[in-house]
Write an enzyme that holds these catalytic residues in place. Structure first.
Site: not given
Length: 620
Positions: A153, A206, A224, A295-296, A318-319, A467
């Site tokens: 991860y 992203r 994930k 996600e992203d 999740d973001d 990150n």
């Protein structure tokens, strides 16, 4: 040693028989026609079985017609790579050794990504095992989760996404692309699992703090779901990583001959929404009750899609929501580390640097927590100062998203003042970094935060959460030096321990892996039709309760990751209880809850997959 020639050998053509592991092949055999250079041959295999057969597998070279006829559509990246390009790529690896070179990557890339050559080596070992033996893979991860989660991860997964074309060996998960409009429901039948509990989907727009990686973002979905399996006990054959390929705006990938995705600019607007709508309809029809984690996705799409589906589908982002719940749990943990009740969150004044999907989601969840502990919405909003690329966000701005507008400051005359002035004006006691701007938390800024916190009998909270490592707003070492060793620090990426005045100052990693596996497990076991804000709040509160006392005394605000299953079980328990209070739980979980919390906790634990070998026998 000279490089191998790029000419490949001519297949054998004499009329005699050939041997295939003891099986004699004669001229009439379809397999012989295949290996002898015939133009076509038949096979009864299809789908993943075909892709895993080295005799017939062509990988990314399968034509669109073959993908349709052989049940391969969606099981491979969208772009077709010709045979000649495959040969070129493999011989380049043979002669030049991409993987070996990247294991000894230049220092600048190491500094920016935080991924060392040793981490790359370990990733390649685990990746090979994942393809070969999933039971062994998940057992090793479960027994060594704390050590290995940075490998499977963040931060290593970001590096592997950036280099996915060079590292690609075997497809995993499903790819739905703009070319598949009108076909997605049929494509779902190509995935062999009759039951899927959870999907993680990205459009690659992203990835972490790395920008638009297009179809290369599939690695984040895979990473994930490894955490779903290891952390929460989801069954490996009942989770599905997905990449939605709608193009890329990454100039490098638009020109890269080895890029595996569609080489055109991103589709946007109504057609983009139509593609996502079709995908959502396809997967929820094929697998009713499946949980979908977004996600992203880009800031422009993330909140839009969440709002589009959250009231009638089992989805979360999740973001936005996972990060928010994680940060809230960290703030609660920091209060507990000071011997204070979590209700003292109402006494904190936050500056959030970054007003994108993550920053706005975090501040909104913290606001909700303050309201839960007695403040009005207006009173809670006074405790927040949001800073974006232009400076302080005030009501002077036009066209702010509603979630940001709610927390925009009323002092319009302060619009766009810089971070140092914001901290001074707001007398900030807690600093949150979700900006992706490395080093923006200067010593001056952190010293001011420490001074204002100390004046109120508090320790300063310094949370640089961006990150990868190069994008982190500061480091634990710099934070302790600036605050005289008083800061409670939580980072997004792993960092070495800080040392101040001869003492080790332990930081926590504010990783979403604390929240999303258990949250998803609670929603799936509880058979909830949606995921509510209260369920996220319950996840945060449950996480705080499993922090060991010795960690709190050391100034750490998150639990130890040595036993991820116990963390996930506690979070799932809190989520199911919260959902039940809203009338959203059904099935065995509701029955177990009716018999008591311990019975429900046992039910959660017994529902988890255990990576162990079982005796196999041949079915007739």
């Amino acid at each position: 040693m000279p490089a191998v020639s790029r000419r490949h050998a001519t297949p054998p053509g004499h009329p005699g028989p050939y041997s295939n592991g003891g099986r004699v092949l004669h001229n009439a055999d379809p397999l012989l026609r295949y290996i002898s250079g015939a133009k076509s041959t038949g096979t009864r295999k299809q789908g993943l079985e075909l892709l895993h057969d080295p005799w017939f597998n062509k990988g990314t070279a399968f034509s669109l017609v073959e993908r349709d006829r052989l049940g391969l559509r969606g099981l491979l990246p969208p772009r077709i790579i010709p045979f000649e390009k495959q040969i070129e790529r493999l011989l380049q690896e043979y002669n030049e050794g991409f993987a070996e070179q990247r294991m000894h990557q230049p220092p600048e890339e190491v500094r920016r990504s935080g991924v060392t050559p040793e981490m790359v080596r370990k990733y390649l070992v685990l990746c090979t095992l994942h393809h070969r033996n999933e039971t062994l893979y998940y057992r090793i991860l479960l027994d060594n989760f704390k050590e290995m989660v940075p490998i499977i991860y963040t931060p290593t997964v970001g590096w592997t996404c950036q280099h996915s074309a060079e590292l690609f060996r075997r497809p995993r998960g499903m790819y739905f692309s703009a070319q598949d409009q009108g076909e997605m429901a049929a494509m779902c039948a190509n995935w062999p699992a009759e039951k899927v509990d959870a999907i993680v989907v990205t459009d690659g727009s992203r990835i972490l703090g790395l920008g638009d990686l297009g179809v290369a973002g599939m690695g984040i979905s895979v990473g994930k779901l490894s955490c779903y399996v290891v952390g929460a006990g989801f069954y490996p054959h009942r989770v599905l990583p997905v990449c939605l390929d709608v193009g890329t705006n990454n100039e490098k990938y638009l020109k890269d001959p080895l890029y595996l995705g569609l080489q055109h600019r991103r589709i946007e607007g109504d057609r983009y929404l139509a593609i996502v709508d079709e995908f959502m309809a396809a997967v929820t029809t094929r697998w009713p009750g499946v949980l979908v984690q977004f996600e992203d996705f880009s800031y422009q799409s993330a909140q839009l899609l969440l709002d589009r589906y959250r009231k009638h589908r089992l989805v979360f982002n999740d973001d936005i929501q996972g990060t928010a719940a994680t940060v809230l749990a960290g703030v609660y943990g920091a209060l507990r580390a000071q011997g204070r009740p979590v209700s003292d969150i109402t006494k904190l004044r936050f500056c959030c640097v970054g007003a994108g999907s993550a920053g706005s989601g975090v501040t909104d969840q913290l606001r909700r927590a303050m309201q839960k502990h007695g403040l009005s919405e207006e009173e809670a909003c006074r405790n927040f100062w949001m800073v974006d690329v232009h400076g302080l966000v005030t009501r002077k701005r036009n066209n702010l998203p509603p979630i940001v507008a709610r927390l925009a400051r009323p002092e319009v005359e302060l619009d766009c003042i810089d971070l140092a002035k914001v901290v001074q004006t707001g007398r900030v006691t807690a600093l949150l970094g979700l900006s992706g701007v490395g080093g923006i938390f200067t010593a001056e800024v952190m010293q001011k935060v420490a001074g204002f916190a100390e004046a109120e009998g508090l320790r300063p909270l310094i949370f640089p959460l961006s990150n990868p490592t190069a994008n982190s707003e500061t480091s634990p070492q710099l934070a302790q030096e600036a605050t005289g060793g008083k800061a409670i620090v939580a980072t997004g990426s792993p960092f070495p321990e800080a040392v101040f005045d001869g003492q080790v100052k332990k930081a926590s990693q504010g990783n979403n892996v604390y929240i999303f596996p258990g949250l998803a497990l609670g929603a799936v076991l509880g058979k909830t039709p949606i995921i509510t804000d209260d369920m996220f709040m319950a996840a945060s509160e449950a996480l705080v309760d499993v922090i060991a006392e010795e960690r709190l005394q050391a100034g750490q605000c998150f639990p130890d990751l040595n036993n991820p299953r116990e963390i996930a079980a506690a979070v799932a328990l809190g989520v199911i209880k919260s959902a039940a209070a809203e009338g959203l739980v059904s099935g065995p979980a509701l029955t177990a809850l009716g018999e008591g919390e311990q019975v429900l906790l046992d039910h959660i634990r017994h529902s988890m997959y255990s990576p162990e070998y079982v005796h196999l026998y041949r079915e007739p």
